[in-house]
Write an enzyme that holds these catalytic residues in place. Structure first.
Site, mmCIF file in Angstrom:
data_model
loop_
_atom_site.group_PDB
_atom_site.id
_atom_site.type_symbol
_atom_site.label_atom_id
_atom_site.label_comp_id
_atom_site.label_asym_id
_atom_site.label_seq_id
_atom_site.Cartn_x
_atom_site.Cartn_y
_atom_site.Cartn_z
ATOM 1 N N GLN A 8 8.439 4.393 8.038
ATOM 2 C CA GLN A 8 7.636 3.380 7.628
ATOM 3 C C GLN A 8 8.145 3.283 6.145
ATOM 4 O O GLN A 8 7.458 4.217 5.348
ATOM 5 C CB GLN A 8 6.359 3.199 7.918
ATOM 6 C CG GLN A 8 6.064 3.408 9.207
ATOM 7 C CD GLN A 8 6.187 2.197 10.443
ATOM 8 O OE1 GLN A 8 5.741 1.107 9.922
ATOM 9 N NE2 GLN A 8 7.123 2.317 11.156
ATOM 10 N N ALA B 153 -2.720 -3.318 10.606
ATOM 11 C CA ALA B 153 -1.519 -2.758 10.963
ATOM 12 C C ALA B 153 -0.271 -3.257 10.105
ATOM 13 O O ALA B 153 -0.496 -4.047 8.943
ATOM 14 C CB ALA B 153 -1.055 -3.282 12.282
ATOM 15 N N HIS B 154 0.706 -2.430 10.125
ATOM 16 C CA HIS B 154 2.025 -2.520 9.205
ATOM 17 C C HIS B 154 2.602 -4.138 9.177
ATOM 18 O O HIS B 154 2.679 -4.885 10.084
ATOM 19 C CB HIS B 154 3.119 -1.976 9.521
ATOM 20 C CG HIS B 154 3.590 -1.533 10.793
ATOM 21 N ND1 HIS B 154 4.626 -0.821 11.336
ATOM 22 C CD2 HIS B 154 3.242 -2.340 11.972
ATOM 23 C CE1 HIS B 154 4.907 -0.959 12.693
ATOM 24 N NE2 HIS B 154 4.146 -2.058 13.176
ATOM 25 N N ASN B 155 2.734 -4.396 7.879
ATOM 26 C CA ASN B 155 3.553 -5.766 7.554
ATOM 27 C C ASN B 155 2.389 -7.099 7.996
ATOM 28 O O ASN B 155 3.037 -8.171 7.941
ATOM 29 C CB ASN B 155 4.785 -6.132 8.425
ATOM 30 C CG ASN B 155 5.609 -5.077 7.957
ATOM 31 O OD1 ASN B 155 5.888 -4.130 8.515
ATOM 32 N ND2 ASN B 155 6.240 -5.136 6.751
#
Lengths: 324, 324, 324
Positions: free
Chosen positions: B183, B224-226
Site C-alpha cells: 500500500q 478502507a484504502h482510497n
C-alpha cells in the site's frame, strides 16, 4: 501442573465418587478428554458422550450420577457448568499464582488518579487525572481510563479498552458544519465488570455513562455517551449502543446487535445477534430482526421481491376484493 | 466551578433576561437541572418541560421568549442548541485551562515527522517518518499516525485511533494463496476533523485516502484504502466503508452502516443505522435497509416466509391470471 | 525514486515490449497514470481505458498484447494483477530498504517470550510470557501478544491488534450473575498471516484458537475463542466470528459479516458483506442475507408489510383454496 481430585472437592465442594488421590493435568471437553484430564457434562443433550468419554473424571449433575459412576470417577455437583467454571479459576490460580498488584513502570498514570493498592495496572496503560481504580481491579496492557472516570472493584479490562473518550456530540452550526459539544460527564463502572479487548465506552455529555455491577462486555463493543447498562447484563462482540439508551438488568445482547439512541430496554430482554433495536422494548422476551441467509441466487430473487412487497400486499388485497 | 450569566452572554452573545450576577455551577437537561444549573430548550417538542424545570436559567429560541421569561431567568439565542454547544466549550475551557501543547515524553515520534509546535501529542502515541501534524491538533493517548500521513489543523484524534495502517489489498497467486499488494499511498486528513476511539483509516494502495475538512467520525469505524469523504460528513459508531468508495459532503451515515467498495454517494445523503449501501446513490435523500425487529417467534415465521417470497409472488401472479 | 523497466522484468519475469531503459517513478491506475508511471490492465472490462491511457508502460495479459503494443510500452504477463502486486513489493523494497529486525526499546517484552532474531517488534508492543514470534514476522506499533500465544513466520500484525485476550466465557451462577470461566487455551497463528488494525483474536477456553497459514484478516475483526480458520481464507473489515466456529480454507468472508458460534463452514464458501451465518454451510458456494437498501419511505412500507408476511402467505393460500 497437576491437581488431586480430593483437593478440588475440598476447595469447591461437590461429592467425589472415585479416587481422591487421582491426579488430573488438564481440563477438556468430553469428546477429547484423556484419562489424565477432568471433563464435565453440563447439557443433558450430550449425555450420550458420557459413556464413551475417556476422561479421568467427569463433573455431572445429580440426575446423571448413576450413569457417571458406571463409567468411572466423577464429581457430582448441583450445577456442573458453574462447578466447571470454578475449576477453571482454581486451575488458573494454581498455574499463575496470584498476579502481583501495582502499576507497571511503562504505564502513564496521572498523579491525581487514585489507584487502589490491590489493583493491577498493566504495561502501557494510561490513567488520567481524577480517575479512580478500585480494589482488585486489573487493567491488562494498553488500556486507557479518561479523566474522572471510575472503575469499581474486581473488574477486568482487556487490552485496547478505551474508557472515557468523548461522546459523539455536535450541534449544526447553521452553515453545514458541526460545532463540538464538549463532553462534561464521565464513565462510572460498578464492581465485577469485565470489558473485552478494544471496546470503547464514551463519557457522558452532561451526566455520566453508567455500567452497573456484574456487566460483561465482549470485544469491540461501542457504548455511546450517557448509556446506562443494568446489572449482570452481558453483551457479545461488536454490539453497539447509541447515546442515552437505557438497558435493564439481566439482559443478553447478541454479537453485532445494535440499539438506537434514547431507547429503553427493560430487564430480562434478549436480543439476537445482528438485530437492530429501533424502538423501546418494555416487555421481557427474545427479539430478533435478521435477514435469513440463503444461497446468493435465491437471495437475489427474494430481495428483489421484497422491494415490491407493499405492492404485492396491494395485489393480494385486490384479489381478495375480486373474490368477494 | 461557577460562571456568571453575565459573563456567558458577554462571551457568546444572546440576550439575557434575568440577573447577570446569577452564578451557575453546571449544565443539565431541563428535567433534571437544579436552581444552580443552566439548561436549554432546543427542540420545541419539549416545550412542556420548560414551565416545570427548576433550572436557574434556560437557553431558548426567540419564539419561546415569553414562556421562558414567565418561568424565570433565560438567555434568548437564535440557535439554542448551538448556543448550548458553545457554553459547553466555555465550560470546558474554564475547567481545564488551555491544555498545554507539546509531545508527551512517552510518545514515540520519528525525527522525520513534522509536528506543529501548537499541536499536542498525548502519551504512548506513535508518529512515523514523514507524517505531519497540523496546528492546534490533539492526539489523545495511544494514537498511531503512519508514515507520510497528514493530519490538518485543530483535529482531535481519540485513544486507539490508527491512521495509515495498510489497506487490505491482495492478489490471488493462482494457487489459492494471496500475494500482498503493498500500500504505497497515505492518508490525508483536513482541518477540524474529529476521529473517535479505536477508529481505523487505512492508507491508499496507490493514491491517498482522504477526509476533507470538518469530517466527524465516531468510535470503531473502518475506513478502507482510497476512500474519500467529503467535508462535514458525520459517521456514527461502527460504520464501515469499503475500498475506493467516494462519499459526498454534508452526509450522515448511521451507526453500523456499511458502504461497499467503489461506490459513489453524492452530497446530502443520509443512511440509516445498520443499512448496507450496495449501489451508488446519486440523489440526495434518506436511505434505509434494515430487517424490522420483532419478537423472536413472529420473526421466525416471517423469515421463513421471506425465503419463499419470490415463489409467493409467482402464486399471486397465477391467482391474477386465474381471475382474468 | 525511479525503476527501470528492464530491471523490473529482470526481477519479476514477463515479456517487455518497449524500451528497457525507460524509467518509471510511480504506479497508478490506467485512467490517471502519467507518462512516467507504470499501470496495469487486470480486468478485461477496463480494456477500453487502455488505448486512452497516458501511462508510460502497462502490464497486460497475453490476450491484450496487440492492443497494448499498439499503444506503447508494455509488459506481457500471465497474471497482470499478480504481476502488479509483485511490482508494488519491488517498489516498497526500493523505497524503504529492508526494515531492520529487532525489538523497539519502547516495547514491553517478557523475558520468557521467544522472539526470532529476524522478527521486528515495533514501538509500544507488548509480548507476554511464553509467547513466540516467528522468523520475519513484523508487529507494527501497539500490538499485544498474550501469554503462550504463537505467531508464525512472515506474518504482519497492524497497530492495535490484540492476540490472546480472554475469550468471553461465563457460567450463570444461579442468582442472575456470571461466574468467569478462565480461558486456559492460547492462540496459534500460522505462517504468512496478515491481521488488520485493532482486530482481536481471543485465546481458547480449553483448546486453542487457530489461524492456519496464509489467512488474511482486515481491520476491526472479532475472532472469538476456539474459532478455527482454514488456510488462505480472507475476511474483510468488521467481520465477527463467534466461539468454536470452524471456517474452511479458501473462503472469503465479506465486511461486517457474522458467523454464529459452533457452526462449520466448509472450504470455498463465500459470504457476502453484512450477512449473518446462522447455520452450518456444508456446500461450497456464495451465500447472502442482506435487507436491500431503498429510499426510506419505500423501506418503511416494505418493512411494515414484512412484519405481516406470514399472514400474507396465509391469505394467498386462502385465495388459492377459493379458486379451487
Amino acid at each position: 501442573m497437576q491437581l488431586r481430585l480430593g483437593s478440588i472437592v475440598k476447595e469447591l465442594g461437590g461429592e467425589l465418587r472415585g479416587n481422591p488421590e487421582r491426579l488430573v493435568d488438564g481440563l477438556a471437553p468430553l469428546e477429547s478428554a484423556t484419562p489424565s484430564q477432568l471433563s464435565f457434562l453440563a447439557n443433558p443433550k450430550y449425555a450420550q458422550q458420557l459413556a464413551a468419554s475417556r476422561a479421568g473424571c467427569v463433573i455431572v449433575a445429580e440426575s446423571m450420577r448413576d450413569q457417571a459412576v458406571a463409567r468411572g470417577d466423577c464429581i457430582v455437583a448441583a450445577e456442573p457448568y458453574l462447578y466447571f467454571a470454578r475449576v477453571t479459576q482454581l486451575w488458573k490460580r494454581a498455574l499463575d499464582g496470584a498476579s502481583a498488584p501495582g502499576v507497571h513502570p511503562s504505564a502513564v498514570v496521572d498523579p491525581d488518579a487514585v489507584i487502589d493498592p490491590t489493583a493491577r495496572i498493566g504495561p502501557l496503560c494510561i490513567v488520567e487525572r481524577g480517575a479512580r481504580i478500585g480494589a482488585g481491579t486489573e487493567l491488562k496492557g494498553r488500556v486507557s481510563i479518561g479523566e474522572n472516570c471510575v472503575v469499581g472493584e474486581r473488574c477486568i479490562l482487556h487490552p485496547g479498552v478505551v474508557i472515557g473518550a468523548d461522546g459523539f456530540g455536535f450541534a449544526p452550526d447553521g452553515q453545514g458544519a458541526w460545532e463540538k459539544i464538549e463532553q462534561l460527564g464521565a464513565v462510572r463502572i460498578g464492581n465485577d465488570v469485565e470489558i473485552g479487548a478494544n471496546t470503547c465506552i464514551d463519557r457522558g455529555a452532561l451526566g455520566d455513562t453508567v455500567l452497573e455491577d456484574g456487566v460483561k462486555l465482549d470485544n469491540l463493543i461501542q457504548i455511546a455517551h450517557n448509556v446506562r447498562i443494568g446489572k449482570h447484563t452481558a453483551m457479545a462482540g461488536c454490539a453497539a449502543v447509541a447515546g442515552s439508551a437505557t438497558i435493564g438488568a439481566y439482559c443478553t445482547i447478541g454479537g453485532r446487535a445494535g440499539i438506537l439512541g434514547h431507547l429503553q430496554i427493560v430487564d430480562h430482554v434478549h436480543i439476537s445477534a445482528t438485530s437492530l433495536v429501533t424502538r423501546s422494548i418494555l416487555k421481557p422476551g427474545h427479539y430478533t430482526g435478521v435477514f435469513p441467509i440463503d444461497d446468493n441466487a435465491a437471495w437475489e430473487k427474494n430481495a428483489a421481491a421484497l422491494k415490491q412487497l407493499h405492492k404485492l400486499r396491494e395485489r393480494i388485497k385486490a384479489l381478495e376484493r375480486g373474490n368477494d
